[in-house]
Motif scaffolding. Structure first.
Motif, PDB file in Angstrom:
ATOM      1  N   HIS A   1      -3.244   9.732  -2.148  1.00  0.00           N
ATOM      2  CA  HIS A   1      -1.886   9.176  -2.145  1.00  0.00           C
ATOM      3  C   HIS A   1      -1.540   8.563  -3.503  1.00  0.00           C
ATOM      4  O   HIS A   1      -0.430   8.745  -4.015  1.00  0.00           O
TER       5      HIS A   1
ATOM      6  N   TYR B   1       6.549   6.410  -0.529  1.00  0.00           N
ATOM      7  CA  TYR B   1       5.660   6.654   0.609  1.00  0.00           C
ATOM      8  C   TYR B   1       4.203   6.711   0.154  1.00  0.00           C
ATOM      9  O   TYR B   1       3.333   6.035   0.728  1.00  0.00           O
ATOM     10  N   HIS B   2       3.931   7.509  -0.863  1.00  0.00           N
ATOM     11  CA  HIS B   2       2.545   7.640  -1.324  1.00  0.00           C
ATOM     12  C   HIS B   2       2.035   6.336  -1.936  1.00  0.00           C
ATOM     13  O   HIS B   2       0.855   5.997  -1.793  1.00  0.00           O
TER      14      HIS B   2
ATOM     15  N   SER C   1       2.979   3.301  -0.990  1.00  0.00           N
ATOM     16  CA  SER C   1       2.717   2.419   0.147  1.00  0.00           C
ATOM     17  C   SER C   1       1.412   2.782   0.846  1.00  0.00           C
ATOM     18  O   SER C   1       0.605   1.905   1.193  1.00  0.00           O
ATOM     19  N   GLN C   2       1.198   4.065   1.036  1.00  0.00           N
ATOM     20  CA  GLN C   2      -0.019   4.511   1.714  1.00  0.00           C
ATOM     21  C   GLN C   2      -1.266   4.170   0.893  1.00  0.00           C
ATOM     22  O   GLN C   2      -2.278   3.725   1.445  1.00  0.00           O
TER      23      GLN C   2
END
Length: 257
Positions: free
Chosen positions: A2, A28-29, A31-32
């Motif tokens: 990520h 998104y990546h 956060s992941q």
């Protein structure tokens, strides 16, 4: 994975000059990868975890630096009102380095051991005394002289760090060189920077202006913070002739271009 994808998307944003705003996919990546790193750090760290931890922390530091919340200089620090998020990238950089002794990226079996030269540049000692290597005009504005040390002048380390890249050709400026200045942001100098001291801001401006031409993730933040610093100094420190000499239109503005 990520973290790598998030950095790749950020680099794509840099190449496409699509501004400072992050895409949803990038967020998104990011956060992941943050969630996964936090989860891993709550557990005992095994040998096989050390490289992924360091790689993720390094990626998150790049993401934090290269993704300012502001879209324009007017929305950016230091022009915007101060809040808790100011200089978040400094905190992230320190958080990354706090893992150094835990994961030791220089250990023989580390994938990052090939970066020993870069790490050596990052951690190379700065001078302990005097102004050798600092342009005279910069030494003057920082109130530095031949007897100055880091203990008696808060600008000492930062002035030496930025001076080491000012006269260097852009093609020779590496991440290791630029990290010397980031390493100098601590103690009294960090306090001055957070309080928007004009000389501290000037040193950051000079670093941005030089480093952005060589390091892509620095350029993304410099797009908004460099002009924001200039505008702030022109607006709130009109009478500081020494500082203004280094800004666009000043007598020293093009000295190190």
């Amino acid at each position: 994975m990520h973290a790598s994808l998030a950095v790749a998307l950020t680099y794509d944003r840099h190449l496409n000059s699509s501004g400072c705003r992050r895409s949803l996919e990038e967020c998104y990546h990011w956060s992941q990868s943050t969630a996964l790193l936090n989860r891993r750090l709550r557990e005992p760290i095994k040998a096989k975890d050390k490289d992924p931890i360091w790689g993720t922390a390094a990626a998150l530091a790049i993401l934090s630096f290269s993704s300012p919340d502001a879209r324009t200089p007017e929305e950016s620090w230091p022009l915007k009102s101060s809040d808790h998020s100011d200089l978040d990238w400094v905190r992230m950089s320190k958080a990354k380095m706090s893992l150094w002794h835990i994961v030791n990226p220089l250990r023989p079996d580390s994938l990052f051991s090939v970066m020993a030269g870069t790490f050596a540049q990052m951690q190379s000692p700065l001078p302990e005394l005097g102004i050798d290597g600092i342009p005279s005009a910069l030494a003057a504005i920082c109130l530095l002289n031949d007897s100055s040390t880091a203990k008696d002048n808060p600008y000492f380390d930062a002035a030496h760090a930025v001076s080491q890249i000012l006269g260097r050709p852009d093609s020779e400026v590496t991440t290791g060189h630029t990290q010397l200045f980031m390493r100098s942001i601590h103690g009294p100098f960090e306090g001055l920077l957070r309080n928007k001291d004009p000389v501290a801001l000037l040193l950051l401006y000079l670093w941005y202006r030089k480093a952005r031409r060589s390091i892509w993730w620095i350029e993304l933040r410099a797009r908004v913070e460099c002009p924001s610093i200039c505008s702030y100094l022109q607006l709130y420190h009109k009478g500081n002739v020494g500082v203004h000499a280094f800004l666009p239109g000043g007598t020293l503005a093009d000295r190190w271009n």
